[in-house]
Motif scaffolding. Structure first.
Motif, PDB file in Angstrom:
ATOM      1  N   MET A   1      -7.475   4.518  -5.067  1.00 41.08           N
ATOM      2  CA  MET A   1      -8.555   5.173  -4.342  1.00 41.08           C
ATOM      3  C   MET A   1      -8.183   6.616  -4.040  1.00 41.08           C
ATOM      4  SD  MET A   1     -10.357   4.097  -0.747  1.00 41.08           S
ATOM      5  CE  MET A   1     -11.186   2.736  -1.549  1.00 41.08           C
ATOM      6  N   LEU A   2      -9.089   7.533  -4.369  1.00 42.93           N
ATOM      7  CA  LEU A   2      -8.939   8.944  -4.031  1.00 42.93           C
ATOM      8  C   LEU A   2      -9.738   9.212  -2.769  1.00 42.93           C
ATOM      9  CD1 LEU A   2      -8.046  11.856  -4.639  1.00 42.93           C
ATOM     10  CD2 LEU A   2     -10.061  12.070  -6.129  1.00 42.93           C
TER      11      LEU A   2
ATOM     12  N   VAL B   1       0.845  -1.189   0.000  1.00 45.67           N
ATOM     13  CA  VAL B   1       0.000   0.000   0.000  1.00 45.67           C
ATOM     14  C   VAL B   1       0.886   1.247   0.000  1.00 45.67           C
ATOM     15  CG1 VAL B   1      -1.859   1.244   1.181  1.00 45.67           C
ATOM     16  CG2 VAL B   1      -1.709  -1.252   1.373  1.00 45.67           C
ATOM     17  N   ILE B   2       0.635   2.150  -0.938  1.00 44.16           N
ATOM     18  CA  ILE B   2       1.319   3.444  -0.939  1.00 44.16           C
ATOM     19  C   ILE B   2       0.281   4.510  -0.642  1.00 44.16           C
ATOM     20  CG2 ILE B   2       2.692   5.096  -2.247  1.00 44.16           C
ATOM     21  CD1 ILE B   2       3.635   2.830  -4.014  1.00 44.16           C
ATOM     22  N   ILE B   3       0.510   5.276   0.430  1.00 46.00           N
ATOM     23  CA  ILE B   3      -0.413   6.336   0.830  1.00 46.00           C
ATOM     24  C   ILE B   3       0.295   7.669   0.623  1.00 46.00           C
ATOM     25  CG2 ILE B   3      -1.862   7.260   2.678  1.00 46.00           C
ATOM     26  CD1 ILE B   3      -1.735   4.475   3.982  1.00 46.00           C
ATOM     27  N   SER B   4      -0.244   8.496  -0.274  1.00 43.87           N
ATOM     28  CA  SER B   4       0.420   9.744  -0.645  1.00 43.87           C
ATOM     29  C   SER B   4      -0.601  10.683  -1.273  1.00 43.87           C
ATOM     30  CB  SER B   4       1.554   9.452  -1.640  1.00 43.87           C
ATOM     31  OG  SER B   4       2.106  10.637  -2.170  1.00 43.87           O
ATOM     32  N   ASP B   5      -0.226  11.958  -1.415  1.00 41.22           N
ATOM     33  CA  ASP B   5      -1.081  12.842  -2.213  1.00 41.22           C
ATOM     34  C   ASP B   5      -0.735  12.747  -3.696  1.00 41.22           C
ATOM     35  OD1 ASP B   5       1.301  14.272  -2.350  1.00 41.22           O
ATOM     36  OD2 ASP B   5       0.599  15.910  -1.067  1.00 41.22           O
ATOM     37  N   PHE B   6       0.422  12.162  -4.004  1.00 38.20           N
ATOM     38  CA  PHE B   6       0.883  11.985  -5.382  1.00 38.20           C
ATOM     39  C   PHE B   6       0.877  13.299  -6.162  1.00 38.20           C
ATOM     40  CE2 PHE B   6      -0.629   7.707  -4.214  1.00 38.20           C
ATOM     41  CZ  PHE B   6       0.495   6.953  -4.540  1.00 38.20           C
ATOM     42  N   LEU B   7       0.999  14.406  -5.451  1.00 33.24           N
ATOM     43  CA  LEU B   7       1.085  15.717  -6.102  1.00 33.24           C
ATOM     44  C   LEU B   7       2.552  16.085  -6.227  1.00 33.24           C
ATOM     45  CD1 LEU B   7      -1.830  17.692  -4.374  1.00 33.24           C
ATOM     46  CD2 LEU B   7      -1.865  16.409  -6.525  1.00 33.24           C
TER      47      LEU B   7
ATOM     48  N   ARG C   1       6.770  -7.616  -9.095  1.00 30.50           N
ATOM     49  CA  ARG C   1       7.096  -8.581  -8.050  1.00 30.50           C
ATOM     50  C   ARG C   1       5.879  -9.405  -7.637  1.00 30.50           C
ATOM     51  NH1 ARG C   1      11.920 -10.185  -7.260  1.00 30.50           N
ATOM     52  NH2 ARG C   1      11.521 -10.571  -5.049  1.00 30.50           N
ATOM     53  N   LYS C   2       4.814  -9.297  -8.434  1.00 33.83           N
ATOM     54  CA  LYS C   2       3.591 -10.080  -8.221  1.00 33.83           C
ATOM     55  C   LYS C   2       2.912  -9.785  -6.893  1.00 33.83           C
ATOM     56  CE  LYS C   2       4.326 -12.102 -12.140  1.00 33.83           C
ATOM     57  NZ  LYS C   2       3.557 -11.669 -13.335  1.00 33.83           N
ATOM     58  N   ARG C   3       3.060  -8.566  -6.426  1.00 29.29           N
ATOM     59  CA  ARG C   3       2.367  -8.164  -5.207  1.00 29.29           C
ATOM     60  C   ARG C   3       1.041  -7.510  -5.575  1.00 29.29           C
ATOM     61  NH1 ARG C   3       4.922  -8.651  -0.735  1.00 29.29           N
ATOM     62  NH2 ARG C   3       3.606  -7.153   0.333  1.00 29.29           N
ATOM     63  N   ASP C   4       0.061  -7.620  -4.677  1.00 30.36           N
ATOM     64  CA  ASP C   4      -1.162  -6.851  -4.836  1.00 30.36           C
ATOM     65  C   ASP C   4      -0.841  -5.421  -4.413  1.00 30.36           C
ATOM     66  OD1 ASP C   4      -3.228  -8.969  -5.493  1.00 30.36           O
ATOM     67  OD2 ASP C   4      -2.353  -9.789  -3.659  1.00 30.36           O
ATOM     68  N   VAL C   5      -1.268  -4.461  -5.221  1.00 28.70           N
ATOM     69  CA  VAL C   5      -0.892  -3.071  -4.982  1.00 28.70           C
ATOM     70  C   VAL C   5      -2.140  -2.216  -4.808  1.00 28.70           C
ATOM     71  CG1 VAL C   5       0.350  -1.057  -5.865  1.00 28.70           C
ATOM     72  CG2 VAL C   5       1.211  -3.361  -6.346  1.00 28.70           C
ATOM     73  N   LEU C   6      -2.122  -1.371  -3.784  1.00 27.65           N
ATOM     74  CA  LEU C   6      -3.169  -0.385  -3.541  1.00 27.65           C
ATOM     75  C   LEU C   6      -2.523   0.976  -3.362  1.00 27.65           C
ATOM     76  CD1 LEU C   6      -6.023   0.641  -2.757  1.00 27.65           C
ATOM     77  CD2 LEU C   6      -5.531  -0.113  -0.408  1.00 27.65           C
ATOM     78  N   CYS C   7      -2.917   1.941  -4.192  1.00 24.07           N
ATOM     79  CA  CYS C   7      -2.436   3.317  -4.056  1.00 24.07           C
ATOM     80  C   CYS C   7      -3.575   4.182  -3.542  1.00 24.07           C
ATOM     81  CB  CYS C   7      -1.931   3.858  -5.393  1.00 24.07           C
ATOM     82  SG  CYS C   7      -0.431   3.057  -5.997  1.00 24.07           S
ATOM     83  N   VAL C   8      -3.374   4.819  -2.404  1.00 24.17           N
ATOM     84  CA  VAL C   8      -4.384   5.675  -1.796  1.00 24.17           C
ATOM     85  C   VAL C   8      -3.916   7.121  -1.919  1.00 24.17           C
ATOM     86  CG1 VAL C   8      -5.722   6.193   0.263  1.00 24.17           C
ATOM     87  CG2 VAL C   8      -4.966   3.831  -0.168  1.00 24.17           C
ATOM     88  N   GLN C   9      -4.648   7.905  -2.693  1.00 26.85           N
ATOM     89  CA  GLN C   9      -4.308   9.315  -2.887  1.00 26.85           C
ATOM     90  C   GLN C   9      -5.147  10.150  -1.929  1.00 26.85           C
ATOM     91  OE1 GLN C   9      -5.045  10.974  -6.846  1.00 26.85           O
ATOM     92  NE2 GLN C   9      -3.333  12.390  -6.576  1.00 26.85           N
ATOM     93  N   VAL C  10      -4.486  10.815  -0.989  1.00 26.11           N
ATOM     94  CA  VAL C  10      -5.172  11.606   0.035  1.00 26.11           C
ATOM     95  C   VAL C  10      -5.010  13.086  -0.296  1.00 26.11           C
ATOM     96  CG1 VAL C  10      -5.375  12.115   2.491  1.00 26.11           C
ATOM     97  CG2 VAL C  10      -4.665   9.825   1.748  1.00 26.11           C
ATOM     98  N   LEU C  11      -6.137  13.772  -0.467  1.00 22.95           N
ATOM     99  CA  LEU C  11      -6.121  15.198  -0.787  1.00 22.95           C
ATOM    100  C   LEU C  11      -7.044  15.952   0.164  1.00 22.95           C
ATOM    101  CD1 LEU C  11      -6.349  15.102  -4.703  1.00 22.95           C
ATOM    102  CD2 LEU C  11      -4.297  15.320  -3.288  1.00 22.95           C
TER     103      LEU C  11
END
Length: 294
Positions: A271-272, A180-186, A201-211
Motif C-alpha cells: 500500500m502506498l 507489517v513493514i512501514i517505511s518510505d522505501f526510498l 516463514r509463511k507469515r502474512d506480509v504487508l508493506c506500507v510505503q509512506v511518502l
C-alpha cells in the motif's frame, strides 16, 4: 513531531474504527483466527506424504485405497495471531510537511489496536541503522494497549536504516500471523531479503510505503540545493526544470514499483500512503477493499 500522534483524540478515533472493521488475518496461540499452520481442528486443509513416526490417526485411508500410498491429513488450527510491526525510524521519514513519521506511528497504532481487539498479540519495533529495537513486546488486550501504545510517541527518527540487515537475524515466528513493514522505501539499501524472509516463514506480509506530498508531487522549481536526509555529505544542487521533474517522476516510479512488484511476487500486500492521508479513509476504504481488513 511537535504534536503527539498518539493522544486521546486519536484513541477515540481508533475505537470508532474497531466498530466498523476488524483484522481477519490468521494467527497463532488460541485466538480467533485460522492460521496457515496445521493443527487438530476438524477443518481439512491439505495433505502430505506420510513420514515414519507420524500419527497414524491422521492417515487418509481413503486416499490409500485409491493410490496405495500413505498420505497424512493436515487440518487448520484456530490460534492467536502475533502481529509484528516494524517501523523504519530513519531520518528520511521526517521529510516534508506531511509528517511521514507521524503517519507511520498512527498506522502502526491502528493496526495494533485492531489486532488486540481480536485477541491477538502485538509487538512493535523500530529499525535504526542495521538493528531492530523493541518498543512494545507481546501486547495483549485493550488494557495493555492503552497502557503501552503511548510509547510510540517516544520514537526518535534519525540516521539510516538497513531493513534486511535488521530483520534477518530475528526470530519472526513461523506461519503465526501478520508482519507489517512501514517505511518510505526510498533507499538503495536491501529490503528485498527481509520481505522474502518473512514470506518464506509463511507469515502474512504487508508493506506500507509512506511518502510526503512533496515526494509524490514535487513543486520545487528554479535553483534548489537538496541534502540527503540520511547523509548530509551527499547533496544535489541544480536548476529544477521540466526535464529534471520528469526524471524525478521516473525515479519515483522505479522506487514505488520496486517494492510493489516485490510484494506481488511474494503474495504480500502493498500500500502506498500519502503522509497527510486521513487514517479513517485509509482503514475504512483502502485496506478493506484490499482484503487486509474486513
Amino acid at each position: 513531531m511537535e504534536k503527539l500522534p498518539i493522544n486521546e483524540e486519536f484513541l477515540q478515533q481508533l475505537e470508532l474504527l474497531q466498530l466498523l472493521i476488524k483484522n481477519s488475518v490468521a494467527g497463532a496461540f488460541g485466538g480467533n483466527h485460522k492460521t496457515r499452520t496445521y493443527g487438530s481442528s476438524c477443518e481439512y486443509a491439505d495433505f502430505r506424504d506420510y513420514v515414519p513416526g507420524d500419527d497414524l490417526k491422521k492417515v487418509d485411508w481413503n486416499a490409500y485405497a485409491r493410490f496405495e500410498k500413505l498420505y497424512l491429513k493436515l487440518f487448520l488450527d484456530e490460534r492467536q495471531m502475533h502481529t509484528r510491526i516494524y517501523i523504519d525510524a530513519s531520518r528520511s521519514m521526517t521529510y516534508g510537511n506531511g509528517n511521514k513519521d507521524t503517519q507511520a506511528v498512527k498506522i502502526a497504532a491502528a493496526i495494533a489496536y485492531l489486532s488486540v481487539c481480536d485477541m491477538d498479540k502485538v509487538s512493535i519495533y523500530v529499525i535504526h541503522e542495521n538493528a531492530v529495537e523493541e518498543v512494545i513486546t507481546s501486547m495483549l488486550g485493550k488494557d495493555s494497549f492503552v497502557a503501552n501504545i503511548g510509547k510510540l510517541n517516544g520514537i526518535v527518527f534519525n540516521g539510516d536504516s538497513c531493513i534486511s540487515d535488521a530483520v534477518l537475524p530475528l526470530n519472526v515466528g513461523y506461519g503465526d500471523g501478520l508482519s507489517v513493514i512501514i517505511s518510505d522505501f526510498l533507499t538503495d539499501n536491501n529490503y528485498e531479503d527481509a520481505v522474502n524472509y518473512l514470506a518464506d516463514r509463511k507469515r502474512d506480509v504487508l508493506c506500507v510505503q509512506v511518502l510526503s506530498r512533496e515526494e509524490l508531487k514535487p513543486k520545487s522549481r528554479g535553483k534548489v540545493h537538496f541534502f540527503d536526509s540520511e547523509n548530509t555529505s551527499r547533496y544535489y544542487r541544480k536548476n529544477i526544470n521540466r526535464d529534471i521533474i520528469n526524471a524525478y517522476k521516473a525515479a519515483l516510479e522505479y522506487a514505488t514499483g520496486r517494492i510493489r512488484d516485490l510484494c506481488h511476487s511474494r503474495e504480500a500486500e502493498y500500500m502506498l500512503v500519502a503522509a497527510d492521508e486521513n487514517i479513517a479513509d485509509l482503514f475504512f476504504e483502502r485496506m478493506t477493499e484490499m482484503g487486509v481488513l474486513k
